[in-house]
Motif scaffolding. Sequence first.
Motif, PDB file in Angstrom:
ATOM      1  N   ILE A 127       0.824  -1.204   0.000  1.00 40.38           N
ATOM      2  CA  ILE A 127       0.000   0.000   0.000  1.00 40.38           C
ATOM      3  C   ILE A 127       0.862   1.259   0.000  1.00 40.38           C
ATOM      4  O   ILE A 127       1.830   1.356   0.750  1.00 40.38           O
ATOM      5  CB  ILE A 127      -0.918   0.031   1.242  1.00 40.38           C
ATOM      6  N   ASP A 128       0.497   2.208  -0.844  1.00 32.70           N
ATOM      7  CA  ASP A 128       1.024   3.565  -0.750  1.00 32.70           C
ATOM      8  C   ASP A 128      -0.169   4.514  -0.824  1.00 32.70           C
ATOM      9  O   ASP A 128      -1.321   4.075  -0.911  1.00 32.70           O
ATOM     10  CB  ASP A 128       2.064   3.854  -1.840  1.00 32.70           C
ATOM     11  N   ASP A 129       0.095   5.812  -0.810  1.00 30.81           N
ATOM     12  CA  ASP A 129      -1.017   6.763  -0.766  1.00 30.81           C
ATOM     13  C   ASP A 129      -1.777   6.873  -2.076  1.00 30.81           C
ATOM     14  O   ASP A 129      -2.773   7.595  -2.165  1.00 30.81           O
ATOM     15  CB  ASP A 129      -0.543   8.140  -0.303  1.00 30.81           C
ATOM     16  N   GLN A 130      -1.311   6.160  -3.104  1.00 33.02           N
ATOM     17  CA  GLN A 130      -2.032   6.141  -4.376  1.00 33.02           C
ATOM     18  C   GLN A 130      -3.109   5.056  -4.414  1.00 33.02           C
ATOM     19  O   GLN A 130      -4.055   5.135  -5.195  1.00 33.02           O
ATOM     20  CB  GLN A 130      -1.057   5.926  -5.534  1.00 33.02           C
ATOM     21  N   VAL A 131      -2.952   4.022  -3.583  1.00 40.54           N
ATOM     22  CA  VAL A 131      -3.860   2.871  -3.661  1.00 40.54           C
ATOM     23  C   VAL A 131      -4.611   2.601  -2.362  1.00 40.54           C
ATOM     24  O   VAL A 131      -5.519   1.770  -2.335  1.00 40.54           O
ATOM     25  CB  VAL A 131      -3.104   1.590  -4.079  1.00 40.54           C
ATOM     26  N   GLY A 132      -4.250   3.262  -1.279  1.00 42.01           N
ATOM     27  CA  GLY A 132      -4.920   2.971  -0.017  1.00 42.01           C
ATOM     28  C   GLY A 132      -4.452   3.884   1.095  1.00 42.01           C
ATOM     29  O   GLY A 132      -3.912   4.971   0.845  1.00 42.01           O
ATOM     30  N   PHE A 133      -4.634   3.431   2.320  1.00 47.28           N
ATOM     31  CA  PHE A 133      -4.347   4.257   3.490  1.00 47.28           C
ATOM     32  C   PHE A 133      -3.533   3.456   4.494  1.00 47.28           C
ATOM     33  O   PHE A 133      -3.979   2.413   4.985  1.00 47.28           O
ATOM     34  CB  PHE A 133      -5.647   4.713   4.146  1.00 47.28           C
ATOM     35  N   LEU A 134      -2.335   3.937   4.805  1.00 53.22           N
ATOM     36  CA  LEU A 134      -1.504   3.365   5.863  1.00 53.22           C
ATOM     37  C   LEU A 134      -1.609   4.260   7.088  1.00 53.22           C
ATOM     38  O   LEU A 134      -1.414   5.470   6.995  1.00 53.22           O
ATOM     39  CB  LEU A 134      -0.041   3.268   5.429  1.00 53.22           C
TER      40      LEU A 134
END
Length: 362
Positions: free
Chosen positions: A301-308
């Motif tokens: 996951i990175d901020d382009q595909v989701g939320f960490l």
Amino acid sequence: MKLCFILNHLYTPGGIERAVSNRLSELSKDHDVYVLTTENGHLPFYFGKHDNIKYIDINIKFKRKDDGGFKVNLYNIFFSIILFIKLQVQILRINPDVTINVIGVHTLYFVPFLLRQGKTILEHHASIYQYPPSRLRKEIMKKFKYHIFLTEEEAKLADFIENKIVIPNPIKGNHQALIPFSSRKNKILAAGRIVEIKGFDRLILAWSLIQKKHQNWILEIYGDGDKKVLDDLEALISELNLSDTVFIKPATSNIVELMLESKIYAMTSCYESFGMVLLEAMSAGMLVVSFDCPTGPRNIIDDQVGFLVEDNNIELFSEKISEIILNEDKYLDKSENAYKKSLDYSVNSVNERWNNLFLSIK
């Protein structure tokens, strides 16, 4: 090429079992594949069998701890000797070109010492961050010719071995069945073994902080496992008065179908070596939220595909869930990006990397 995969069993609905089933169904089209299980017995394989794969079970019954761990006692030591003998007999009969120990289970101590096992490969599915190997285990690991890690981060943690190759687990999603986001149910989904390490208590606590603001939403958790952990989770749900919005259900082989009708996937594990379920959720077009736990989620996951979310920051996790619920249209691009990224982990794409490995060691 004749390949022999060794693992404990295939009767549970875990991510490893699902990944193995996905991968071997394709590899068997190009190779002569044997699956050698040590403790499956007569139980059916959870994700079924494939006609062009040869299955052999040694049927050893070790005494296990409540969490599935291996008990060190005279009974298990005796049957470990029996296991080694039976493994050797089967390997001599199969005469594989490559022997792959799928998980760091009991057999890893034996495989390097078998006769006629061909090239040896050890797959690492548990995080070394979570389970640092003992000195003896490190020495045994070094005897394998090749090592497969699921992420670059895990491979770097194993600085004591060489010949490291990164090949992620494959997913088998139905990319033709995506349901428009607006037509999905107001449902948060989570899945995994009901054990402490999966952190479902953290998810329930996070949901308790915001559920009154979103009374038309529900949280569903799918999994089997430790009865004590399940009882504790049920008690927590009751204590927080969440029985109308939080539901723990048995594990299912249809988890991807459930993902296709849900909006948010939440992962609150304390550790994850890879987190294949995140990729499955992405392939279903869900919005994914995960704690930034060691080590898997941050590799997917990175901020382009989701939320960490900062690990163990339960309040921040709940705020992120609430933000998505209130502004879901704002984040639909993440859902689309997640779906596109999941295609890189398709069975065909991942198996091409396995085939390249086999060609290189032929």
